[in-house]
Write a protein that holds these residues in place. Structure first.
Motif, PDB file in Angstrom:
ATOM      1  N   GLY A 173     -18.697   8.073   1.938  1.00 42.67           N
ATOM      2  CA  GLY A 173     -18.993   6.577   1.515  1.00 42.67           C
ATOM      3  C   GLY A 173     -17.901   5.511   0.872  1.00 42.67           C
ATOM      4  N   THR A 174     -18.636   4.427   0.664  1.00 48.87           N
ATOM      5  CA  THR A 174     -17.364   3.150  -0.435  1.00 48.87           C
ATOM      6  C   THR A 174     -17.856   3.372  -1.193  1.00 48.87           C
ATOM      7  N   THR A 175     -17.261   4.028  -3.035  1.00 50.92           N
ATOM      8  CA  THR A 175     -18.067   3.070  -3.925  1.00 50.92           C
ATOM      9  C   THR A 175     -17.119   3.310  -5.184  1.00 50.92           C
ATOM     10  N   GLY A 176     -17.683   3.193  -6.344  1.00 49.59           N
ATOM     11  CA  GLY A 176     -16.642   2.389  -7.299  1.00 49.59           C
ATOM     12  C   GLY A 176     -16.616   4.031  -8.277  1.00 49.59           C
ATOM     13  N   ILE A 177     -16.044   4.260  -9.459  1.00 52.39           N
ATOM     14  CA  ILE A 177     -15.659   5.429 -10.068  1.00 52.39           C
ATOM     15  C   ILE A 177     -17.358   6.054 -10.168  1.00 52.39           C
TER      16      ILE A 177
ATOM     17  N   ALA B 107      -3.918   0.669  -2.644  1.00 53.62           N
ATOM     18  CA  ALA B 107      -3.124  -1.001  -2.862  1.00 53.62           C
ATOM     19  C   ALA B 107      -4.054  -0.930  -4.502  1.00 53.62           C
ATOM     20  N   PRO B 108      -3.151  -2.480  -4.953  1.00 51.19           N
ATOM     21  CA  PRO B 108      -3.249  -3.070  -5.589  1.00 51.19           C
ATOM     22  C   PRO B 108      -4.995  -3.430  -6.037  1.00 51.19           C
ATOM     23  N   ALA B 109      -5.941  -3.948  -6.676  1.00 55.89           N
ATOM     24  CA  ALA B 109      -7.169  -4.492  -6.419  1.00 55.89           C
ATOM     25  C   ALA B 109      -7.960  -5.216  -7.933  1.00 55.89           C
ATOM     26  N   ASP B 110      -8.871  -5.565  -7.897  1.00 57.88           N
ATOM     27  CA  ASP B 110      -9.305  -6.042  -9.106  1.00 57.88           C
ATOM     28  C   ASP B 110     -10.072  -5.615  -9.731  1.00 57.88           C
ATOM     29  N   SER B 111     -10.736  -3.833  -8.751  1.00 54.04           N
ATOM     30  CA  SER B 111     -11.614  -3.248  -9.280  1.00 54.04           C
ATOM     31  C   SER B 111     -11.578  -2.052  -9.023  1.00 54.04           C
ATOM     32  N   VAL B 112     -12.000  -0.745  -9.575  1.00 55.06           N
ATOM     33  CA  VAL B 112     -12.289   0.291  -8.445  1.00 55.06           C
ATOM     34  C   VAL B 112     -12.647   0.279  -7.538  1.00 55.06           C
ATOM     35  N   THR B 113     -12.136   0.948  -6.318  1.00 56.13           N
ATOM     36  CA  THR B 113     -12.758   1.003  -5.458  1.00 56.13           C
ATOM     37  C   THR B 113     -12.314   2.609  -4.636  1.00 56.13           C
TER      38      THR B 113
ATOM     39  N   MET C 288       0.649  -1.096  -0.219  1.00 58.53           N
ATOM     40  CA  MET C 288       0.152  -0.392  -0.023  1.00 58.53           C
ATOM     41  C   MET C 288       0.978   1.287   0.101  1.00 58.53           C
ATOM     42  N   ILE C 289       0.649   1.668  -0.883  1.00 61.64           N
ATOM     43  CA  ILE C 289       1.360   3.597  -0.909  1.00 61.64           C
ATOM     44  C   ILE C 289       0.669   4.805  -0.105  1.00 61.64           C
ATOM     45  N   THR C 290       0.832   5.195   0.583  1.00 57.36           N
ATOM     46  CA  THR C 290      -0.026   6.861   1.291  1.00 57.36           C
ATOM     47  C   THR C 290       0.731   7.760   1.141  1.00 57.36           C
ATOM     48  N   CYS C 291      -0.247   9.188  -0.024  1.00 57.26           N
ATOM     49  CA  CYS C 291       0.496  10.165   0.224  1.00 57.26           C
ATOM     50  C   CYS C 291      -0.075  11.242   0.207  1.00 57.26           C
ATOM     51  N   SER C 292       0.085  12.465   0.767  1.00 55.69           N
ATOM     52  CA  SER C 292      -0.178  13.392   1.082  1.00 55.69           C
ATOM     53  C   SER C 292      -0.538  14.545   0.817  1.00 55.69           C
ATOM     54  N   ALA C 293      -1.341  15.568   1.185  1.00 55.42           N
ATOM     55  CA  ALA C 293      -0.763  16.960   0.326  1.00 55.42           C
ATOM     56  C   ALA C 293      -1.948  17.740   1.326  1.00 55.42           C
TER      57      ALA C 293
ATOM     58  N   ILE D  76      -3.161   7.494 -19.707  1.00 56.85           N
ATOM     59  CA  ILE D  76      -1.669   6.823 -19.797  1.00 56.85           C
ATOM     60  C   ILE D  76      -1.316   5.975 -19.359  1.00 56.85           C
ATOM     61  N   ILE D  77      -1.952   4.588 -18.938  1.00 54.82           N
ATOM     62  CA  ILE D  77      -1.381   3.766 -18.171  1.00 54.82           C
ATOM     63  C   ILE D  77      -2.720   2.144 -18.183  1.00 54.82           C
ATOM     64  N   SER D  78      -2.365   1.005 -18.106  1.00 54.37           N
ATOM     65  CA  SER D  78      -3.833   0.275 -18.311  1.00 54.37           C
ATOM     66  C   SER D  78      -3.510  -0.387 -16.555  1.00 54.37           C
ATOM     67  N   LEU D  79      -4.698   0.070 -16.716  1.00 57.69           N
ATOM     68  CA  LEU D  79      -5.166   0.397 -15.062  1.00 57.69           C
ATOM     69  C   LEU D  79      -6.637  -0.203 -14.731  1.00 57.69           C
ATOM     70  N   GLU D  80      -6.600  -1.723 -14.352  1.00 59.58           N
ATOM     71  CA  GLU D  80      -7.960  -1.973 -13.721  1.00 59.58           C
ATOM     72  C   GLU D  80      -8.097  -1.649 -12.846  1.00 59.58           C
ATOM     73  N   GLY D  81      -7.981  -1.952 -12.189  1.00 59.24           N
ATOM     74  CA  GLY D  81      -8.684  -1.835 -10.944  1.00 59.24           C
ATOM     75  C   GLY D  81      -7.921  -0.684  -9.628  1.00 59.24           C
ATOM     76  N   VAL D  82      -8.413  -0.530  -8.485  1.00 63.44           N
ATOM     77  CA  VAL D  82      -7.263  -0.274  -7.670  1.00 63.44           C
ATOM     78  C   VAL D  82      -8.217   0.210  -6.260  1.00 63.44           C
ATOM     79  N   SER D  83      -7.007   0.870  -5.559  1.00 62.62           N
ATOM     80  CA  SER D  83      -7.950   0.324  -4.073  1.00 62.62           C
ATOM     81  C   SER D  83      -7.276   1.693  -3.591  1.00 62.62           C
ATOM     82  N   ILE D  84      -8.542   2.811  -3.810  1.00 61.25           N
ATOM     83  CA  ILE D  84      -8.428   4.042  -2.755  1.00 61.25           C
ATOM     84  C   ILE D  84      -8.441   4.686  -1.912  1.00 61.25           C
ATOM     85  N   ARG D  85      -8.260   4.793  -0.760  1.00 56.16           N
ATOM     86  CA  ARG D  85      -8.536   5.548   0.794  1.00 56.16           C
ATOM     87  C   ARG D  85      -8.507   6.877   1.006  1.00 56.16           C
TER      88      ARG D  85
END
Ligand code: PMV
Length: 301
Positions: free
Chosen positions: A50-54, A38-44, A1-6, A72-81
């Motif tokens: 709440g929790t959604t997809g796109i 973090a890598p995942a099969d679908s986008v969450t 898992m990667i965490t970035c902040s701004a 710009i890059i192949s991206l099937e799924g990713v989990s974003i929190r």
């Protein structure tokens, strides 16, 4: 898992006038939005909303960032929190922070090698897509951190004193307030034009004062800037009450930050007085946050 902040941001000088080409001075503040991926099969996408997809209703900025990466890059799924300390819709740059932190997190996860300038540019494109029109200010300051003069993108010295933000929790529409100022300017160009130039002059004069750490004078200029923001109709009773509460309790100066009409005000104060200033804003009915300027823009945690 990667965490970035701004970080979020406040305006020391120049909001509204910057729309007319005048300079403004913005300062990144140490209230941050953190985005973990973090890598995942679908986008969450999960956040306090709440929790959604796109989902362009609930998570418009993050959804737009994912779609942008898919160009710009192949991206099937990713989990974003998303975990954010920045109140939403208050003029503190919450949308820029979540956008920029998500871009950096996906860039790190996917190895796309974006430079800071690329991140700021992509963030601005995303804000434009979602908001229709957006200035580059928020995305630039939030990416780079520090104190920045806009539109020159000139870095000033970091503010080395306390910063207190007072949130009215009153929703205000930046678009509407910018339109109101434009209308006033059309009705009374001879009156409003010089007011906007004077606001711009505040940034020019303020630059040296910030760099020489003369916060007594910076505060005086912020107070004058507040008077001129009131003059162009972007104040409200709560913002005035919080700015007076701050000034009467040890702040160097206090003013609206951002579009006004609600949203937030900002005070700078000696560190030994920040708690008094925060308490006075709270007693006047505001939600006070004590913070500091930060030169840390977007980063991996
Ligand atoms: O309230 P915010 O953070 O969206 O700031 C608005 C600043 C304005 O100068 C009023 C508009 C702008 O796009 O610069």
């Amino acid at each position: 898992m990667i965490t970035c902040s701004a970080p979020g941001k406040v305006y020391l000088f120049g909001e509204h006038a910057v729309v007319y080409g005048e300079p403004a001075v913005c300062c990144a503040v140490d209230i941050r939005t953190r985005v973990s991926v973090a890598p995942a099969d679908s986008v969450t996408i999960s956040s306090s909303l709440g929790t959604t997809g796109i989902d362009f209703e609930t998570h418009p900025y993050v959804s737009a960032v994912v779609e942008r990466f898919r160009e710009i890059i192949s991206l099937e799924g990713v989990s974003i929190r998303i975990v954010s300390e920045i109140p939403v819709g208050s003029g503190l740059g919450s949308s820029a922070a979540v956008t920029i932190a998500t871009i950096k997190a996906l860039d790190t996860l996917l190895g796309t090698g974006l430079e800071l300038d690329d991140i700021a540019r992509m963030g601005h494109e995303v804000e434009q897509r979602i908001q229709g029109a957006a200035s580059q200010t928020d995305t630039y300051v939030c990416t780079m951190g520090g104190v920045v003069m806009i539109p020159q993108r000139k870095g000033l010295d970091l503010i080395d004193c306390g910063i207190v933000i007072g949130n009215t929790n009153i929703f205000s529409s930046t678009k509407e307030l910018v339109a109101n100022v434009a209308e006033l300017n059309e009705s009374f160009p001879e009156v409003i034009g010089p007011v906007l130039s004077s606001i711009g002059m505040m940034s020019t004069v303020g630059e040296d004062l910030v760099n020489s750490k003369d916060y007594v004078s910076v505060g005086k200029l912020m107070n004058i800037n507040q008077g001129l923001l009131d003059a162009i109709g972007v104040g409200c009773a709560e913002l005035s009450s919080f700015t007076y509460a701050a000034r009467n309790n040890g702040a160097y100066g206090a003013k609206i930050t951002g579009a006004g009409g609600g949203g937030c005000m900002v005070a700078i104060a000696p560190r030994e007085h920040v708690d008094d200033v925060a308490a006075a804003i709270a007693a006047a009915g505001g939600e006070a946050v004590v913070t500091e300027a930060t030169d840390i823009g977007v980063r991996e945690e």
